[in-house]
Write an enzyme that holds these catalytic residues in place. Sequence first.
Site, PDB file in Angstrom:
ATOM      1  N   LYS A 149     142.095 117.622  71.807  1.00 19.54           N
ATOM      2  CA  LYS A 149     143.015 118.388  72.665  1.00 19.54           C
ATOM      3  C   LYS A 149     144.278 117.575  72.947  1.00 19.54           C
ATOM      4  O   LYS A 149     145.395 118.102  72.896  1.00 19.54           O
ATOM      5  CB  LYS A 149     142.305 118.724  73.984  1.00 19.54           C
ATOM      6  CG  LYS A 149     143.227 119.157  75.106  1.00 19.54           C
ATOM      7  CD  LYS A 149     142.469 119.510  76.375  1.00 19.54           C
ATOM      8  CE  LYS A 149     142.273 118.367  77.345  1.00 19.54           C
ATOM      9  NZ  LYS A 149     143.453 117.934  78.088  1.00 19.54           N
TER      10      LYS A 149
ATOM     11  N   CYS B 294     145.050 119.656  85.582  1.00 18.18           N
ATOM     12  CA  CYS B 294     143.876 119.476  86.438  1.00 18.18           C
ATOM     13  C   CYS B 294     144.258 118.851  87.766  1.00 18.18           C
ATOM     14  O   CYS B 294     145.170 118.038  87.847  1.00 18.18           O
ATOM     15  CB  CYS B 294     142.865 118.581  85.727  1.00 18.18           C
ATOM     16  SG  CYS B 294     141.909 119.446  84.488  1.00 18.18           S
TER      17      CYS B 294
ATOM     18  N   ARG C 166     150.461 120.855  81.750  1.00 15.95           N
ATOM     19  CA  ARG C 166     151.529 119.873  81.918  1.00 15.95           C
ATOM     20  C   ARG C 166     152.315 119.672  80.619  1.00 15.95           C
ATOM     21  O   ARG C 166     153.278 118.904  80.575  1.00 15.95           O
ATOM     22  CB  ARG C 166     150.924 118.533  82.342  1.00 15.95           C
ATOM     23  CG  ARG C 166     150.466 118.513  83.773  1.00 15.95           C
ATOM     24  CD  ARG C 166     149.687 117.260  84.059  1.00 15.95           C
ATOM     25  NE  ARG C 166     150.416 116.038  83.789  1.00 15.95           N
ATOM     26  CZ  ARG C 166     151.316 115.509  84.612  1.00 15.95           C
ATOM     27  NH1 ARG C 166     151.591 116.099  85.751  1.00 15.95           N
ATOM     28  NH2 ARG C 166     151.942 114.400  84.301  1.00 15.95           N
TER      29      ARG C 166
HETATM   30  N1  EPU Z   1     152.057 108.841  86.039  1.00 26.28           N
HETATM   31  C1  EPU Z   1     153.078 108.726  86.936  1.00 26.28           C
HETATM   32  N2  EPU Z   1     154.285 109.296  86.627  1.00 26.28           N
HETATM   33  C2  EPU Z   1     154.488 109.964  85.471  1.00 26.28           C
HETATM   34  C3  EPU Z   1     153.432 110.065  84.537  1.00 26.28           C
HETATM   35  C4  EPU Z   1     152.204 109.486  84.834  1.00 26.28           C
HETATM   36  O1  EPU Z   1     152.907 108.122  87.997  1.00 26.28           O
HETATM   37  O2  EPU Z   1     155.600 110.460  85.252  1.00 26.28           O
HETATM   38  C5  EPU Z   1     150.728 108.265  86.370  1.00 26.28           C
HETATM   39  C6  EPU Z   1     149.679 109.379  86.553  1.00 26.28           C
HETATM   40  O3  EPU Z   1     149.746 109.952  87.816  1.00 26.28           O
HETATM   41  C7  EPU Z   1     148.387 108.628  86.302  1.00 26.28           C
HETATM   42  C8  EPU Z   1     148.806 107.585  85.256  1.00 26.28           C
HETATM   43  O4  EPU Z   1     150.238 107.500  85.310  1.00 26.28           O
HETATM   44  O5  EPU Z   1     147.980 107.966  87.473  1.00 26.28           O
HETATM   45  C9  EPU Z   1     148.368 107.894  83.860  1.00 26.28           C
HETATM   46  O6  EPU Z   1     148.842 109.177  83.466  1.00 26.28           O
HETATM   47  P1  EPU Z   1     149.209 109.514  81.955  1.00 26.28           P
HETATM   48  O7  EPU Z   1     150.649 109.873  81.882  1.00 26.28           O
HETATM   49  O8  EPU Z   1     148.705 108.411  81.083  1.00 26.28           O
HETATM   50  O9  EPU Z   1     148.320 110.796  81.714  1.00 26.28           O
HETATM   51  P2  EPU Z   1     148.758 112.180  81.108  1.00 26.28           P
HETATM   52  O10 EPU Z   1     149.616 111.999  79.916  1.00 26.28           O
HETATM   53  O11 EPU Z   1     149.207 113.079  82.179  1.00 26.28           O
HETATM   54  C10 EPU Z   1     146.792 112.284  79.376  1.00 26.28           C
HETATM   55  C11 EPU Z   1     145.682 113.247  79.100  1.00 26.28           C
HETATM   56  C12 EPU Z   1     144.625 113.117  80.152  1.00 26.28           C
HETATM   57  C13 EPU Z   1     144.092 111.691  80.122  1.00 26.28           C
HETATM   58  C14 EPU Z   1     145.251 110.716  80.360  1.00 26.28           C
HETATM   59  C15 EPU Z   1     144.816 109.274  80.266  1.00 26.28           C
HETATM   60  C16 EPU Z   1     146.815 115.074  78.015  1.00 26.28           C
HETATM   61  C17 EPU Z   1     147.264 116.478  78.054  1.00 26.28           C
HETATM   62  N3  EPU Z   1     146.220 114.605  79.099  1.00 26.28           N
HETATM   63  O12 EPU Z   1     147.332 112.688  80.627  1.00 26.28           O
HETATM   64  O13 EPU Z   1     143.590 113.999  79.825  1.00 26.28           O
HETATM   65  O14 EPU Z   1     143.117 111.529  81.123  1.00 26.28           O
HETATM   66  O15 EPU Z   1     146.274 110.951  79.383  1.00 26.28           O
HETATM   67  O16 EPU Z   1     144.341 108.978  79.007  1.00 26.28           O
HETATM   68  O17 EPU Z   1     146.975 114.392  77.011  1.00 26.28           O
HETATM   69  C18 EPU Z   1     141.946 115.584  80.221  1.00 26.28           C
HETATM   70  O18 EPU Z   1     141.874 115.682  78.990  1.00 26.28           O
HETATM   71  O19 EPU Z   1     141.156 116.149  81.027  1.00 26.28           O
HETATM   72  C19 EPU Z   1     143.000 114.770  80.786  1.00 26.28           C
HETATM   73  C20 EPU Z   1     143.298 114.764  82.075  1.00 26.28           C
END
Ligand code: EPU
EC number: 2.5.1.7
Length: 442
Positions: free
Chosen positions: A26, A124, A100
Amino acid sequence: MGLVGDKITIRGGRPLIGRIEVKGAKNLVTKAMVAALLGETPSILRDVPNISDVRIVRGLLEAHGVKVTEGDEPGSLLLDPVDVESAHYADIDAHAGSSRIPILFCGPLLHRLGEAFIPDLGGCRIGDRPIDYHLEVLRKFGAVVEKQPNGIRMSAPNGLKGTKVELPYPSVGATEQVLLTAVRAEGITELKNAAIEPEIMDLINILQKMGAIITVDTDRVIRIEGVDSLQGYQHRALFDRNEAASWAAAALATDGDIFVGGAKQAEMLTFLNVFRKVGGAFDIHDDGIRFYHPGGDLKPVIIETDVHPGFMTDWQQPLVIALTHAHGVSIVHETVYEQRFGFVDALVEMGATIQIHRECLGGHPCRFGQRNFNHSAVIAGPTKLVGADIEVPDLRGGFSHLIAALTAEGTSTVSNVGIISRGYENFITKLRLLGADFDLEG
Ligand code: EPU
């Protein structure tokens, strides 16, 4: 189709046994679909799972004039971005509601159209999940970011130019934002403190196929040389290691034996180590991995979730159910998201002994330590779970609830299970194949 009603009644106590297949990840597939926007010719993506997050991105691409049709084999998509156009706010909002991903449309749309709009973002409920890194990155490339009442409008009056970025935290999404924007920006971009998850490496594979020039150093530094044009790609998506880990955890917790077709060792090394330490067994095959409970008592572990190559945050929730069966005290220190223990309330209701703490337990202080976030869990076992009426809070927590109900004594009703189809293809069919005893309502 993976589409399900909202409620499932599970009679627990049967081990899950059999073989299921996992398709593309995903967290790669949805980004790969966005990358197709950057090509001047159509792309073909293979092993696309039929999950609602994919349908959301498909709807968003179509709202922007991309033609999306079935590709050359089942589970493949042909993405034709030749007629990309601006979308109406109402169309974007209608499709984006719970995801997102729209934030990742910005770079490619700014290159293609000179403007982009993203509505307020969903995803989520696992903490604040801000987009400040994304906005900062886009500004550095030269985007003008304007907050509006219902979202954010962006424009690039002078085009986008390569830049130097250092992320405060190796965010997966912000790293993808830089990649998807830098590949067509003028000049060189240097990204420090990048995330290096396997899904990001596979996105880099795709971008290279399209004509991008991207170097990955060993120290979380990624360099991108912008190019004038990119072509479509053909790519088979990396398997979904989060789904594989979820079924592995289900096998262990239910005393079962599941062969996860399509799972590969390299991307799951850290998970496999922990799985073995807890008392699970696995056999690696060319076409998948067999996960099983080999008998004997499960053992407690201390886990700290982290960015790759650490233990993924998405792996902890399903594994917690097996930890409620382990003989002793386990600790899970969640260092990626500040609020990812919402799912344990239901487990406690079912008889688990789990306490959540604000402090950093389990080894290293993390960035949530001095703040008011309940991000460490202490799980004392073994406890027997008993059936209850529970409600799914988020995707991974939801899968964890399914496992809890499958292991519990008696009957459980799990509501809001529709969320699970955001990331688990055909999970109802798979549960049936594995011998689970349940009825679907709604
Ligand atoms: N963060 C910030 N500011 C930002 C972006 C992120 O503070 O602008 C923080 C977040 O709040 C979090 C941390 O950085 O505390 C990590 O977030 P990250 O950006 O790495 O996560 P993401 O890209 O939003 C993706 C996956 C998640 C997975 C995380 C970590 C997707 C669509 N989602 O999220 O997957 O847990 O990376 O590997 O790729 C899931 O599949 O259920 C899921 C939540």
